[in-house]
Structures are given as C-alpha cells and as structure tokens.
Design an enzyme around this catalytic site. Structure first.
Site, PDB file in Angstrom:
ATOM      1  N   GLY A  52      20.185 -84.208 -22.714  1.00  0.00           N
ATOM      2  CA  GLY A  52      19.050 -85.089 -22.451  1.00  0.00           C
ATOM      3  C   GLY A  52      19.022 -86.265 -23.407  1.00  0.00           C
ATOM      4  N   ASP A  53      18.057 -87.172 -23.196  1.00  0.00           N
ATOM      5  CA  ASP A  53      18.047 -88.412 -23.982  1.00  0.00           C
ATOM      6  C   ASP A  53      17.753 -88.176 -25.463  1.00  0.00           C
ATOM      7  OD1 ASP A  53      15.444 -87.663 -23.463  1.00  0.00           O
ATOM      8  OD2 ASP A  53      14.764 -89.639 -22.810  1.00  0.00           O
ATOM      9  N   ASN A  54      16.732 -87.360 -25.783  1.00  0.00           N
ATOM     10  CA  ASN A  54      16.420 -87.129 -27.192  1.00  0.00           C
ATOM     11  C   ASN A  54      17.529 -86.351 -27.887  1.00  0.00           C
ATOM     12  OD1 ASN A  54      13.574 -88.194 -27.639  1.00  0.00           O
ATOM     13  ND2 ASN A  54      13.245 -86.907 -25.862  1.00  0.00           N
ATOM     14  N   ALA A  57      20.263 -88.780 -28.574  1.00  0.00           N
ATOM     15  CA  ALA A  57      19.871 -89.655 -29.683  1.00  0.00           C
ATOM     16  C   ALA A  57      20.037 -88.940 -31.020  1.00  0.00           C
ATOM     17  CB  ALA A  57      18.429 -90.119 -29.508  1.00  0.00           C
TER      18      ALA A  57
END
Length: 302
Positions: A52-54, A57
C-alpha cells in the site's frame, strides 16, 4: 491470512481463494506465459507481492527491515497520517494494525482534518495559508468533516477563546495548532502501542520524519516543530511512495533488503535536518483540554 469467521459468514471456501503471500516475501513468483503475452512483456519477469501507499512510503523513508524502527513519520495531506515501522505488534483499537512491506509491522493512525481543513479556514478568513501566526488564547479544532482520531464522526469545527484583540492571522494559526495537536496526540498513542513512552527522553529525541504536501509549507513545519519539541527530518524526495515501490521491485528482481536499497539510492545529506525547538506546552495543554472536553459526550454517553 484470511479470517475464517468472515469466510464462514460469506460462505466462501478458503481453498477457492488465492494464496496470501507472507509479508516480507518480496518475490512471490514469475510472470506466466499467458499473462506475459496479454501484457506485451517477456515471460519470467519477477512478480512482487505489492503493498500500500503508506507501507511503500515507509520503505522510501528507510523505515523497517535493516533501517530505522520506531521512528515515527507524519504525513501532512488532506488527512493527517502518522506511522512507524515496528517489530512490536500494536494492541490498540485507536490504530490500524497494518503489516509493513518488509515483514515488520506498520501501526498507523489517521486524522481526517489536516491541510484541507486549514486551507478552508484560510479561505473563510480571506488569508493566504502562510499568512498565520500562533493562535494566542484562541483554540480552533478544525473538525470540518467529523474526526476519526479521536473517534468523533459527527463532530464539527469548534472555536473558543476569542478576545477583542484576537486577529485573523491568530485564528488561522489556531487552526494549524488544532490540526497539529490532534495528529501529534495520535502519534503519542502510536508510540505507546509500540511499548514506548512518548515522553521518555530517548524516545522524544528520535527525529520525526515529515512528509506530504504540508511538509513543503513553512507554517506547517514550524507548528509541528513548536508543538512536538522533536527534531524534524524533511526528506528531499517528493515521491517516497514511488521510491519505495521501485526498491521493492528491485528487491524482487535481484534480491537485497528493499529498505537498504531505497536508502542507498537517496543522495546523502540532501534531507532538511531541523533541530528541536523548546516545546510549547502552554499551547499544547490549552488545545488538548478543549479536545478532551469535545470528546467527553461520546466517552461518557447520555
């Protein structure tokens, strides 16, 4: 893994579902011949589990794996998000207990009202978003869409502490403070769920990584510095999700720790390093007391 109770409720047989790849398994197979033909790609290309994005990151930030553990990151976007890579599985209903992309955990807390809510207050006051100053006695909780952390789904914006000498710039500064205290309190919950005392000197000294659109704004950065009392790191890379995804792909293709890969790709010494400011406990306590009072009807019931 799949939740057996949910599968039973839905009447699904787990044997009919695809296998769940374990976290930390960067490479889960290779591209099949039919899939490669359909995509116009060579067969045999490594296939990664994805994330996922988090989580991506976090890899781009160098959190987890062979990198930094329990160093919080704060993303200032439309919503405010705080997360940390940890080997401790958090036990808190206030947090999302996500798995990280590298086999560690990624506890995460999210607040609904961050940069978009503050920009709305700036628009109502006819001010530029940077045309703000500390809020003085005013407290503004910019819960314009309800709030998620704390769990106040029907809340609205709350303004108190007005004086004759309160200025528009102070009101906008109070909106920054209300949003920042909300997400920083969520960060304290996150650290506590990881088994850490957020006020212990060795924990409070860990740099807070500030990302998202708000990290490019002077007032956001200075408000977080003042209210957290922590050293800040503002990464130079503006595409940390893409950086993390590329590192995960490289790890799937050629091996190696994706966190170490992402760290090696970044230019050394380009991140902004901001030393801590003396913590503004007066503002922290003023905003926190209003926030707690706003939560009391939900906590105590009718």
């Amino acid at each position: 893994a799949y939740d057996p109770e949910l599968l039973e409720l839905l009447g699904l047989d787990a044997a009919l579902l695809p296998e769940v790849a374990p976290t930390g398994a960067a490479r889960i197979g290779t591209l099949t011949g039919p899939a490669a033909e359909a995509l116009g790609l060579p067969a045999g290309i490594a296939v990664a589990a994805g994330t996922g994005d988090n989580m991506s990151a976090a890899v781009g930030l160098g959190l987890g794996g062979a990198g930094l553990l329990d160093h919080p990151a704060l993303s200032l976007g439309t919503s405010g998000t705080v997360f940390a890579a940890s080997r401790t599985r958090p036990a808190s209903t206030a947090l999302n207990g996500f798995a990280a992309a590298d086999g560690t955990y990624l506890p995460l807390a999210c607040t609904l009202n961050c940069t978009l809510a503050v920009d709305k207050v700036a628009s109502l006051l006819g001010l530029d978003r940077e045309d703000a100053e500390p809020g003085g006695e005013a407290v503004l909780l910019p819960y314009l869409d309800g709030e998620r952390t704390p769990d106040l789904p029907t809340a609205s914006g709350l303004l108190t502490g007005l004086r004759h000498d309160t200025t528009r710039r102070q009101l906008l500064g109070a909106a920054y403070e209300g949003a920042a205290v909300t997400v920083l309190r969520a960060m304290d919950e996150l650290l506590a769920a990881c088994g850490l005392d957020p006020r212990a000197p060795e924990v409070a000294a860990r740099p807070l990584r500030l990302i998202g659109g708000g990290a490019r704004g002077r007032m956001w950065v200075e408000t977080v510095r003042r209210l957290s009392g922590r050293p800040l790191v503002v990464p130079e890379s503006g595409e940390l999700v893409a950086l993390g995804a590329a590192a995960l792909a490289a790890s799937a293709a050629g091996g190696g720790d994706p966190v170490a890969l992402a760290t090696a790709w970044q230019k050394s010494g380009t991140d902004r390093q901001l030393p801590p400011l003396e913590r503004d406990l007066e503002t922290w306590e003023r905003v926190s007391s209003v926030l707690v009072r706003a939560s009391e009807p939900l906590l105590t019931g009718p």
